[in-house]
Design a protein around this motif. Structure first.
Motif, PDB file in Angstrom:
ATOM      1  N   GLY A  16       0.766  -1.232  -0.110  1.00  0.00           N
ATOM      2  CA  GLY A  16       0.033   0.156   0.095  1.00  0.00           C
ATOM      3  C   GLY A  16       0.416   1.493   0.003  1.00  0.00           C
ATOM      4  O   GLY A  16       0.282   1.930   0.748  1.00  0.00           O
ATOM      5  N   VAL A  17       1.931   1.631  -0.457  1.00  0.00           N
ATOM      6  CA  VAL A  17       2.582   2.594   0.184  1.00  0.00           C
ATOM      7  C   VAL A  17       2.634   3.194  -1.883  1.00  0.00           C
ATOM      8  O   VAL A  17       2.751   2.374  -2.368  1.00  0.00           O
ATOM      9  CB  VAL A  17       4.785   1.959  -0.052  1.00  0.00           C
ATOM     10  N   PRO A  36       4.564   3.581  -6.449  1.00  0.00           N
ATOM     11  CA  PRO A  36       5.459   3.159  -4.754  1.00  0.00           C
ATOM     12  C   PRO A  36       7.247   3.245  -4.452  1.00  0.00           C
ATOM     13  O   PRO A  36       7.836   3.305  -4.051  1.00  0.00           O
ATOM     14  CB  PRO A  36       4.723   1.491  -5.050  1.00  0.00           C
ATOM     15  N   ALA A  37       7.838   2.751  -6.089  1.00  0.00           N
ATOM     16  CA  ALA A  37       9.313   2.666  -6.483  1.00  0.00           C
ATOM     17  C   ALA A  37       9.964   4.896  -5.990  1.00  0.00           C
ATOM     18  O   ALA A  37      10.324   4.404  -5.070  1.00  0.00           O
ATOM     19  CB  ALA A  37       9.313   2.098  -7.595  1.00  0.00           C
ATOM     20  N   LYS A  79       1.870  -1.141   5.861  1.00  0.00           N
ATOM     21  CA  LYS A  79       0.664  -0.745   5.322  1.00  0.00           C
ATOM     22  C   LYS A  79       0.877   1.321   4.976  1.00  0.00           C
ATOM     23  O   LYS A  79       0.141   1.140   5.835  1.00  0.00           O
ATOM     24  CB  LYS A  79      -0.305  -1.030   7.412  1.00  0.00           C
ATOM     25  N   GLY A  80       0.918   1.296   4.056  1.00  0.00           N
ATOM     26  CA  GLY A  80       1.039   2.515   3.008  1.00  0.00           C
ATOM     27  C   GLY A  80       2.094   2.678   3.198  1.00  0.00           C
ATOM     28  O   GLY A  80       2.311   4.870   3.042  1.00  0.00           O
ATOM     29  N   SER A  81       2.985   2.906   4.386  1.00  0.00           N
ATOM     30  CA  SER A  81       3.886   4.329   5.332  1.00  0.00           C
ATOM     31  C   SER A  81       5.816   3.319   4.585  1.00  0.00           C
ATOM     32  O   SER A  81       4.935   2.242   5.003  1.00  0.00           O
ATOM     33  CB  SER A  81       3.928   4.101   6.464  1.00  0.00           C
ATOM     34  N   VAL A  82       6.467   4.086   4.379  1.00  0.00           N
ATOM     35  CA  VAL A  82       7.682   4.343   4.909  1.00  0.00           C
ATOM     36  C   VAL A  82       8.699   3.870   5.151  1.00  0.00           C
ATOM     37  O   VAL A  82       8.594   5.863   6.132  1.00  0.00           O
ATOM     38  CB  VAL A  82       8.826   4.510   3.300  1.00  0.00           C
ATOM     39  N   THR A  83       8.956   3.675   6.412  1.00  0.00           N
ATOM     40  CA  THR A  83      10.161   3.484   7.790  1.00  0.00           C
ATOM     41  C   THR A  83      11.784   4.162   7.567  1.00  0.00           C
ATOM     42  O   THR A  83      11.945   2.913   7.356  1.00  0.00           O
ATOM     43  CB  THR A  83       9.259   3.236   8.755  1.00  0.00           C
TER      44      THR A  83
END
Length: 402
Positions: free
Chosen positions: A253-254, A276-277, A346-350
């Motif tokens: 979901g990113v 996404p990428a 879940k949609g996030s990039v950390t």
């Protein structure tokens, strides 16, 4: 006397299919249809036969994906180009390359005119025509959608049926979608209401964050002078690397972006993007720059990033300004090499970690343990000089206000 020849940017959709017949009749000209592959998945099957059946006398299909990645996407990534701090410019980056490909074919086939299928209120007409003017100012430019008699999609379909033009569309999609390997743009329909949450059917490739896996994905991204070259220790060419990150990011979901942006033509437009990428790579690249760029360079480069993004969005890719900005950007990227570890969930990039042989982080200076080598006594003199101007200003203000 030979006929005029018109090179048209051809997608195979309703507008460009109708354009072939309309231009052929209006200008009594031969039509050369040109399609560029930038990684789009839809409407690329049987395009040559479709164009010829529609009335084109020639067709060119160009695989531009590697060129797109190496000479457009990576330049924008190294610059940190995000339009209005959000949009990674997928469509905007693709237009100058498509326009250049059209010009190249036109010159090779002795065309006298160029044509595109952009509307009169969008950004793409600007991007195409400014590129045409930069690369082939002697060629006449035609924009049928700004002048033809059709006022609706239904009218175009009726024209197509009347003239036996093979078009598969008979019902208007609620969305206008443009896709390439760097991202997908979605607009129109209910999305024109800025208060309306995007319906799930608007998204083309990404999983809803609520339905994404409960287990995160951890990815190591290796950069060399600002360019990503490996994932999880596996060296990859740019195209394969972007494709893999698109798959991984979409599954988690990113890359869903929702923004009201300022168009070139002066209106605000609500756009939905899936990238996404691009989202992952811009995030990782920026974090590596935080580690490796000297403070004033890092802070000044943020200004350059916005200028670079505006330049791309506004359609002036082929300009001396872009070449000049590239010189600055390339100089900053000499030390942007290393590894960034990110988590997709879940949609996030950390951010999980980063390392570089060019790191300017010195643990002995930063630590608060006994290993600390920072000269604390030097701080007093530094603070005195640093604040001297403001101290003097305040003293003068106080003296004159008595």
């Amino acid at each position: 006397m030979s006929k005029d020849k018109i090179a048209i940017a051809y997608s195979g959709g309703l507008d460009t299919s109708v354009m072939i017949k309309w231009l052929k009749d209006r200008y009594d000209a031969e039509i050369v249809a040109v399609t560029g592959n930038l990684g789009q998945q839809k409407e690329i099957e049987n395009l040559e036969q479709k164009a010829l059946d529609t009335g084109a006398s020639g067709f060119s299909f160009l695989d531009l994906r590697a060129d797109f990645v190496e000479n457009y996407i990576w330049k924008a990534l190294k610059a940190g180009a995000l339009y209005e701090d959000v949009y990674p410019l997928a469509t905007a980056l693709g237009r100058p390359l498509l326009a250049k490909a059209l010009v190249d074919v036109a010159l090779e086939t002795d065309c006298t005119m160029l044509a595109h299928g952009c509307t009169g209120k969008g950004n793409d007409q600007v991007r195409f025509e400014v590129t045409f003017a930069s690369l082939a100012p002697h060629l006449k430019v035609l924009a049928p959608l700004r002048e033809w008699e059709f006022t609706s999609r239904e009218a175009e379909i009726a024209y197509a049926l009347e003239h036996d033009i093979p078009v598969s569309a008979t019902k208007k999609s609620p969305y206008s979608i443009d896709e390439n390997i760097w991202g997908i743009s979605i607009e129109c329909g209910v999305l024109e209401d800025p208060m309306m949450p995007p319906p799930e059917d608007a998204y083309q490739i990404t999983t809803s964050p609520e339905k994404a896996p409960d287990r995160a994905a951890v990815i190591d991204i290796e950069f060399e002078q600002g360019i990503p070259i490996a994932l999880d220790g596996r060296k990859m060419d740019g195209l394969a690397l972007i494709e893999e990150l698109n798959r991984a990011g979409a599954a988690h979901g990113v890359g869903r972006l929702d923004m009201v942006e300022n168009r070139v033509v002066g209106i605000k437009s609500r756009e939905i993007y899936e990238a996404p990428a691009a989202t992952i790579l811009h995030f990782a690249h920026r974090e590596l720059e935080r580690l490796t760029l000297e403070k004033t360079v890092f802070q000044y480069k943020k200004n350059i990033a916005q200028d670079y993004a505006n330049l791309i969005y506004n359609g002036t890719w082929f300009s001396p300004m872009r070449e000049a900005l590239d010189g600055f950007v390339e100089a900053t990227q000499k030390t942007v090499s290393g590894l960034v570890r990110v988590k997709l969930f879940k949609g996030s990039v950390t951010l999980l970690g980063r390392t570089s042989p060019w790191s300017l982080y010195n643990e002995e200076l930063a630590t608060y343990t006994e290993a600390d080598t920072f000269n604390h006594k030097a701080a007093e003199g530094f603070i005195h000089l640093y604040g001297l101007g403001l101290k003097t200003y305040s003293e003068v203000q106080a003296r004159n206000s008595r």
